[in-house]
Structure formats: C-alpha cells, structure tokens
Motif scaffolding. Structure first.
Motif, PDB file in Angstrom:
ATOM      1  N   UNK A   1     -32.423  -3.650   1.848  1.00 30.99           N
ATOM      2  CA  UNK A   1     -33.199  -4.203   0.677  1.00 30.99           C
ATOM      3  C   UNK A   1     -34.621  -4.379   0.754  1.00 30.99           C
ATOM      4  N   UNK A   2     -35.390  -3.969  -0.093  1.00 36.19           N
ATOM      5  CA  UNK A   2     -36.660  -4.417  -0.419  1.00 36.19           C
ATOM      6  C   UNK A   2     -36.849  -5.679  -0.910  1.00 36.19           C
ATOM      7  N   UNK A   3     -38.067  -6.340  -0.672  1.00 31.36           N
ATOM      8  CA  UNK A   3     -38.127  -7.879  -1.043  1.00 31.36           C
ATOM      9  C   UNK A   3     -38.049  -8.284  -2.393  1.00 31.36           C
TER      10      UNK A   3
ATOM     11  N   UNK B   1     -35.888  -6.421  -4.588  1.00 31.99           N
ATOM     12  CA  UNK B   1     -34.790  -6.360  -4.728  1.00 31.99           C
ATOM     13  C   UNK B   1     -34.084  -7.795  -4.487  1.00 31.99           C
ATOM     14  N   UNK B   2     -34.345  -8.348  -3.423  1.00 32.52           N
ATOM     15  CA  UNK B   2     -33.558  -9.723  -2.970  1.00 32.52           C
ATOM     16  C   UNK B   2     -33.899 -10.559  -3.997  1.00 32.52           C
ATOM     17  N   UNK B   3     -35.443 -10.701  -4.493  1.00 33.21           N
ATOM     18  CA  UNK B   3     -35.618 -11.708  -5.367  1.00 33.21           C
ATOM     19  C   UNK B   3     -35.194 -11.378  -6.556  1.00 33.21           C
ATOM     20  N   UNK B   4     -35.062 -10.111  -7.115  1.00 33.20           N
ATOM     21  CA  UNK B   4     -34.510  -9.569  -8.229  1.00 33.20           C
ATOM     22  C   UNK B   4     -33.043 -10.267  -8.625  1.00 33.20           C
ATOM     23  N   UNK B   5     -32.476 -10.031  -7.579  1.00 33.06           N
ATOM     24  CA  UNK B   5     -31.063 -10.453  -7.554  1.00 33.06           C
ATOM     25  C   UNK B   5     -31.086 -11.860  -7.851  1.00 33.06           C
ATOM     26  N   UNK B   6     -31.839 -12.678  -7.350  1.00 33.82           N
ATOM     27  CA  UNK B   6     -31.729 -14.227  -7.667  1.00 33.82           C
ATOM     28  C   UNK B   6     -32.297 -14.415  -9.011  1.00 33.82           C
ATOM     29  N   UNK B   7     -33.492 -13.789  -9.550  1.00 35.20           N
ATOM     30  CA  UNK B   7     -33.887 -14.199 -10.679  1.00 35.20           C
ATOM     31  C   UNK B   7     -32.790 -13.493 -11.699  1.00 35.20           C
TER      32      UNK B   7
ATOM     33  N   UNK C   1     -40.982  -1.183  -6.324  1.00 34.49           N
ATOM     34  CA  UNK C   1     -42.013  -1.706  -5.446  1.00 34.49           C
ATOM     35  C   UNK C   1     -43.173  -2.178  -6.328  1.00 34.49           C
ATOM     36  N   UNK C   2     -43.216  -1.231  -7.457  1.00 33.35           N
ATOM     37  CA  UNK C   2     -44.354  -1.354  -8.678  1.00 33.35           C
ATOM     38  C   UNK C   2     -43.753  -2.439  -9.567  1.00 33.35           C
ATOM     39  N   UNK C   3     -42.590  -2.641  -9.818  1.00 31.27           N
ATOM     40  CA  UNK C   3     -42.002  -3.707 -10.605  1.00 31.27           C
ATOM     41  C   UNK C   3     -42.025  -5.270 -10.217  1.00 31.27           C
ATOM     42  N   UNK C   4     -42.105  -6.144 -11.232  1.00 28.28           N
ATOM     43  CA  UNK C   4     -42.267  -7.425 -10.699  1.00 28.28           C
ATOM     44  C   UNK C   4     -41.143  -8.058 -10.600  1.00 28.28           C
ATOM     45  N   UNK C   5     -40.783  -8.719  -9.417  1.00 33.98           N
ATOM     46  CA  UNK C   5     -39.266  -9.042  -9.150  1.00 33.98           C
ATOM     47  C   UNK C   5     -38.675 -10.082 -10.259  1.00 33.98           C
ATOM     48  N   UNK C   6     -39.639 -10.996 -10.988  1.00 29.31           N
ATOM     49  CA  UNK C   6     -39.022 -11.807 -11.792  1.00 29.31           C
ATOM     50  C   UNK C   6     -39.063 -11.005 -13.295  1.00 29.31           C
ATOM     51  N   UNK C   7     -40.159 -10.744 -13.707  1.00 28.00           N
ATOM     52  CA  UNK C   7     -40.125 -10.079 -15.057  1.00 28.00           C
ATOM     53  C   UNK C   7     -39.295  -8.908 -15.037  1.00 28.00           C
TER      54      UNK C   7
END
Length: 288
Positions: free
Chosen positions: A135-137, A139-145, A12-18
């Motif tokens: 899945x957390x939001x 995590x979903x975005x991170x899979x995409x990026x 949750x602390x991490x940036x989904x893209x970076x």
C-alpha cells in the motif's frame, strides 16, 4: 502495465485526507477488490473475539439463524458507503440506516470504536502480507481518514486523530478485551461455515477449517477457542496467497471498478431498497 502505473500515479497525486473517498474507492475496487473483501470478512472475527460485541450480535439471532442475510446486509452497507462515499446522498442514507439499526441495541462507544478500527487495520495488515503490491502511504492514511469520517457520522466519540494513535489504541483494546465467550463462538462458527460454503460443499467444511484458522493470529484463535493450525498448514495457506500476489503483479489489472462481485446477493436476488436492509425484527420499525 500502463493502467497500473496510471492508477498509482493518480493516488500519489491526491491528498490523503481531502481525497480519501476517491483513494479508498480506487484501492478497494480497482487495485485490490478480492483482497479487501477477504480482509473485511476476517475483520468480522476480530469483533466476535470481544465478548461485549459478540453478546449484542448474538442477541439479534441474525448471525446464527440468518447468517447469509446478515453477511449480505453488512456487505451491502459497507460497499454502498465505500462506492458512493460518506458525503453522497446514497452514502448518507445507508449510514443513517446503519445508525437506525444500531440504535435498537445498547452498544458501548469503545466497542463501536474498535469495530471501526478493524475496517482500517485488517485490510492494511492483509495487503501488507498478501497484496500484489504494498500500500502507498496515501492509501494507508486515506483508509484512516475515510473511516474516521464515517465514525463521526455514526456518533462515535474519542476517535484517535492519527493512524498511529488509532493502531496503538486498537492493539491495547485487543489485549485488554479479547476473551472466549459462548456468543462469540456461536456467531464465529456460523460465519466460518458460511464463508466455507462459498467455495466448498458441506461435507468438506470440517476438513477446510484449518485454512480459515491459518489466516488468524494466535491471540484471535485463543479468544475464539479455535485450534492453532500446524506450522505446515500456516505456511501452505499463506504461501499460496503470496504466490498469488506474485502472479498478479504481472497479470493485466482491472480496467474498470469491480462493483458487482464484491458481495453475494443471495438474500436480494432482485436487488434491494434501503428499507430491505437490516434484521428481520427491525425492518418494519425502521421503515415507519
């Protein structure tokens, strides 16, 4: 319980893209190692349902004549990229190896793009149904990026910029392109039997086929020319997986990444070098 909370708080602390490489690593190897592997196995069948993809895969002969090797090598490439990240020296080397293998075949950009989408959405769909938590939001975005960046390094063009746009594109592609083909059925059957062989002796494979089909949606089953499982079978199989998820919520979680149990190494029992990966007919050419 504390470890579970700490991992989720870190995500949750991490940036989904970076920080997508770190998030995907935590999701795939600490939170859901078994589930992500099963989802990626199921993703294979979705590519087989596209005749143009199935034809290319079938021409290599690897899926029907060296099914275990094809499974192992695919798993190795995916895991090397997931574990090490696409920007690491090792991750880049395996992406380059993958590109070298693909370069020997005429593959449409749209087929590459659809295959890439299955690495994102099949795990998301699986974990939404059978994960011990949602899945957390991030995590979903991170899979995409994560997979978008891999796709760029593969030279794939016109990758949708958002998760929602990519999902819509993938669904439209399935509706337009899914169809039954002899190539798809051949490589699908070989892969199905290999997966069943991981758990059962050969004489039980036929009886267990409905278990595999119960994890597939009707669109995929029709494209693969597989029979629709009975509602009772589907409820039983999916019920077991959901019961497993409920139990896992209260069991101790992995304290260290599960890096050694994610693929079967029957093909490479003594380990492997990058040049060992790939179809038999191409390894010598790629190693020059």
């Amino acid at each position: 319980m504390k470890r579970r909370i700490d991992i989720q708080k870190e995500i949750e602390r991490l940036d989904a893209k970076a920080d997508c490489q770190r998030i995907v690593f935590l999701t795939a190897y600490l939170e859901f190692p078994w589930d992500v592997t099963r989802a990626l196995e199921l993703a294979l069948f979705r590519t087989f349902a596209v005749p143009s993809i199935a034809t290319v895969l079938n021409k290599t002969g690897e899926f029907t004549q060296a099914t275990q090797r094809r499974y192992d090598d695919t798993a190795i490439i995916i895991n090397e990229i997931l574990i090490n990240g696409y920007d690491s020296e090792r991750g880049q080397a395996f992406i380059q190896r993958m590109n070298g293998i693909h370069g020997h075949y005429k593959i449409k950009n749209e087929d590459f793009l659809y295959t890439l989408s299955t690495f994102i959405f099949v795990p998301i769909y699986w974990l939404d149904r059978f994960g011990w938590r949602k899945l957390l939001k991030q995590e979903r975005l991170a899979l995409h990026y994560f997979w978008v960046e891999v796709g760029k390094r593969m030279g794939i063009e016109n990758i949708p910029e958002t998760l929602e746009a990519f999902e819509a594109w993938s669904q439209e592609y399935e509706q337009a392109m899914y169809a039954n083909s002899e190539a798809g059925v051949q490589i699908g059957n070989a892969t199905r039997d290999l997966l069943l062989s991981f758990y059962l002796p050969k004489f039980l494979w036929r009886a267990a086929e409905p278990v595999v089909y119960a994890l597939m949606d009707e669109r995929l089953l029709k494209a693969m020319n597989y029979p629709l499982p009975s509602p009772a079978t589907r409820r039983w199989v999916q019920g077991l997986l959901k019961a497993r998820a409920k139990i896992l919520r209260w069991l101790p979680k992995h304290k260290s990444p599960q890096l050694t149990t994610l693929w079967r190494s029957a093909t490479h029992p003594d380990g492997y070098a990058i040049e060992d990966i790939g179809p038999n007919s191409l390894r010598e050419k790629l190693s020059r």
